[in-house]
Design a protein around this motif. Structure first.
Motif, PDB file in Angstrom:
ATOM      1  N   UNK A  87      76.841  20.047  51.211  1.00  0.00           N
ATOM      2  CA  UNK A  87      75.902  19.891  50.359  1.00  0.00           C
ATOM      3  C   UNK A  87      76.556  19.620  48.733  1.00  0.00           C
ATOM      4  N   UNK A  88      77.620  20.005  48.603  1.00  0.00           N
ATOM      5  CA  UNK A  88      78.445  19.790  47.451  1.00  0.00           C
ATOM      6  C   UNK A  88      78.540  18.228  47.168  1.00  0.00           C
ATOM      7  N   UNK A  89      78.705  17.454  48.392  1.00  0.00           N
ATOM      8  CA  UNK A  89      78.936  16.241  48.416  1.00  0.00           C
ATOM      9  C   UNK A  89      77.615  15.323  48.796  1.00  0.00           C
ATOM     10  N   UNK A  90      77.011  15.813  49.808  1.00  0.00           N
ATOM     11  CA  UNK A  90      75.840  14.777  50.205  1.00  0.00           C
ATOM     12  C   UNK A  90      74.439  15.231  49.220  1.00  0.00           C
ATOM     13  N   UNK A  91      74.481  16.303  48.983  1.00  0.00           N
ATOM     14  CA  UNK A  91      73.211  16.754  47.983  1.00  0.00           C
ATOM     15  C   UNK A  91      72.392  17.891  48.802  1.00  0.00           C
ATOM     16  N   UNK A 131      81.983  11.561  57.327  1.00  0.00           N
ATOM     17  CA  UNK A 131      82.121  10.560  58.038  1.00  0.00           C
ATOM     18  C   UNK A 131      80.828   9.779  58.506  1.00  0.00           C
ATOM     19  N   UNK A 132      79.795  10.362  58.316  1.00  0.00           N
ATOM     20  CA  UNK A 132      78.426   9.765  58.424  1.00  0.00           C
ATOM     21  C   UNK A 132      78.282   8.651  57.414  1.00  0.00           C
ATOM     22  N   UNK A 133      78.689   9.153  56.222  1.00  0.00           N
ATOM     23  CA  UNK A 133      78.376   8.106  54.924  1.00  0.00           C
ATOM     24  C   UNK A 133      79.193   6.773  55.483  1.00  0.00           C
ATOM     25  N   UNK A 137      76.658   4.269  56.699  1.00  0.00           N
ATOM     26  CA  UNK A 137      76.252   3.904  55.244  1.00  0.00           C
ATOM     27  C   UNK A 137      74.864   4.565  54.947  1.00  0.00           C
ATOM     28  N   UNK A 138      75.042   5.906  55.359  1.00  0.00           N
ATOM     29  CA  UNK A 138      73.898   6.524  55.095  1.00  0.00           C
ATOM     30  C   UNK A 138      74.085   8.085  54.820  1.00  0.00           C
ATOM     31  N   UNK A 139      73.239   9.041  54.614  1.00  0.00           N
ATOM     32  CA  UNK A 139      73.566  10.448  54.522  1.00  0.00           C
ATOM     33  C   UNK A 139      72.299  11.178  54.751  1.00  0.00           C
ATOM     34  N   UNK A 140      72.542  12.083  55.685  1.00  0.00           N
ATOM     35  CA  UNK A 140      71.359  13.038  56.062  1.00  0.00           C
ATOM     36  C   UNK A 140      71.312  14.224  55.029  1.00  0.00           C
ATOM     37  N   UNK A 141      70.104  14.617  54.700  1.00  0.00           N
ATOM     38  CA  UNK A 141      70.079  15.736  53.835  1.00  0.00           C
ATOM     39  C   UNK A 141      68.919  16.538  54.289  1.00  0.00           C
ATOM     40  N   UNK A 145      67.104  11.085  56.234  1.00  0.00           N
ATOM     41  CA  UNK A 145      68.170  10.116  56.086  1.00  0.00           C
ATOM     42  C   UNK A 145      68.051   9.179  54.623  1.00  0.00           C
ATOM     43  N   UNK A 146      69.010   9.304  53.915  1.00  0.00           N
ATOM     44  CA  UNK A 146      68.958   8.230  52.761  1.00  0.00           C
ATOM     45  C   UNK A 146      70.061   7.141  52.630  1.00  0.00           C
ATOM     46  N   UNK A 147      69.568   5.848  52.464  1.00  0.00           N
ATOM     47  CA  UNK A 147      70.773   4.850  52.800  1.00  0.00           C
ATOM     48  C   UNK A 147      71.431   4.908  51.668  1.00  0.00           C
ATOM     49  N   UNK A 148      72.767   4.369  51.538  1.00  0.00           N
ATOM     50  CA  UNK A 148      73.689   4.458  50.248  1.00  0.00           C
ATOM     51  C   UNK A 148      73.845   3.094  50.078  1.00  0.00           C
ATOM     52  N   UNK A 149      73.793   2.879  48.633  1.00  0.00           N
ATOM     53  CA  UNK A 149      73.578   1.522  47.751  1.00  0.00           C
ATOM     54  C   UNK A 149      74.832   0.846  48.102  1.00  0.00           C
TER      55      UNK A 149
END
Length: 328
Positions: A87-91, A131-133, A137-141, A145-149
């Motif tokens: 969570x410190x990285x992804x949110x 690794x997922x990012x 090119x996305x992050x799961x919180x 799932x949220x796409x990365x710009x």
């Protein structure tokens, strides 16, 4: 076909000018690492990520920050430590009393250029979050799932000397990196220039060379660069030789535990195309493949215990393969 290649070459020449300027601008800040700079640009054009191995103090952080400044994008440095949480990285999600609902707080991974400093110090859970990012090119919180710009570029560093309190990166994660680059010490002249630049109180700031949109245009152009069937066969033979060296009369089968995966063939082709673009060509030549071969294959060949005990490196093995495979 020749007309199509000519058109691609003209476009590549137009793109190569700002790319050459980008390398020159970074070199104004970073001394003596021209090849590393060039390969970072190749990785960026290929939409790949880089694992950079070198001792502390060789300007790894400054390198990525300068690259980010030249492309007018967001940069973040993540210092990996054993107590870090995903969570410190992804949110994470927090409860908002005013709206009586949970809201998402996005983490620092939502940037364009990420420096994952000492990635092998983070526990496996954190490594897998990154690794997922990198791969998707996305992050799961928490289930969403949220796409990365875009552009999204990760440069991870690790210290080859220190192993205390570290977690070795699993092979599946190492394979996600396009390049593994080895950064070395500067020579005496370069060291003198470094002293001059950074001890006289003069601030060195990189100038913006291109926008994020211009970079995305170049990234989309790279796959269009022409790679002949002979080039594809050459790449296939290089990768195949890491798996079945006896087929090519290479006496290195006792040195290789596992050869490179098909991902190596894909990245070899894409990065060779990116190198062709840097040189203003709309087509790939064998020299493009040879230039990136060590960096693509270095971390994808797993050596036997016997080879490691004899201090044989994967670079030695790759060079033997390149010397043996016939150049088209």
């Amino acid at each position: 076909m020749s007309q199509e290649i000519s058109t691609l070459t003209n476009q590549a020449k137009d793109f190569s000018i700002p790319l050459q300027n980008l390398q020159k601008e970074i070199s104004k800040i970073i001394v003596g690492q021209d090849q590393i700079i060039k390969k970072l640009v190749i990785a960026l054009l290929s939409k790949g990520h880089v694992l950079l191995e070198g001792v502390p103090g060789l300007a790894k952080t400054l390198l990525v920050q300068t690259l980010s400044n030249c492309i007018d994008s967001k940069f973040v440095r993540l210092q990996f430590t054993p107590d870090l949480l995903p969570a410190d990285i992804t949110g994470t999600k927090i409860y908002d009393h005013e709206s009586t609902s949970f809201k998402t707080i996005k983490g620092p991974i939502f940037s364009n250029f990420i420096l994952a400093d000492e990635i092998n110090r983070a526990p496996p859970k954190v490594q897998s979050a990154l690794l997922e990012a990198m791969q998707e090119n996305q992050v799961s919180i928490q289930g969403e799932t949220y796409p990365l710009e875009p552009p999204f570029f990760v440069m991870a560093t690790q210290n080859p000397v220190e192993s205390e309190g570290t977690y070795k990166l699993p092979e599946a994660q190492v394979d996600r990196f396009l390049f593994k680059l080895l950064i070395t010490y500067p020579n005496i002249e370069q060291e003198s220039e470094i002293i001059k630049r950074f001890t006289e109180g003069i601030s060195h700031n990189a100038t913006k060379i291109m926008s994020g949109d211009e970079l995305l245009q170049m990234q989309q152009f790279v796959p269009k660069i022409y790679a002949d069937e002979k080039i594809r066969k050459y790449i296939s033979q290089i990768v195949d030789a890491t798996r079945f060296p006896n087929k090519y009369d290479l006496s290195i089968s006792d040195q290789i535990e596992y050869g490179a995966s098909p991902r190596a063939s894909i990245w070899l082709t894409i990065s060779a195309k990116a190198n062709a673009l840097l040189h203003g060509r709309g087509y790939v030549i064998p020299e493009d493949v040879q230039y990136v071969a060590h960096d693509v294959l270095r971390h994808r060949i797993i050596l036997t215990y016997e080879a490691e005990s004899e201090e044989i490196t994967s670079d030695n093995v790759i060079q033997k393969i390149l010397d043996k495979i016939e150049i088209p």
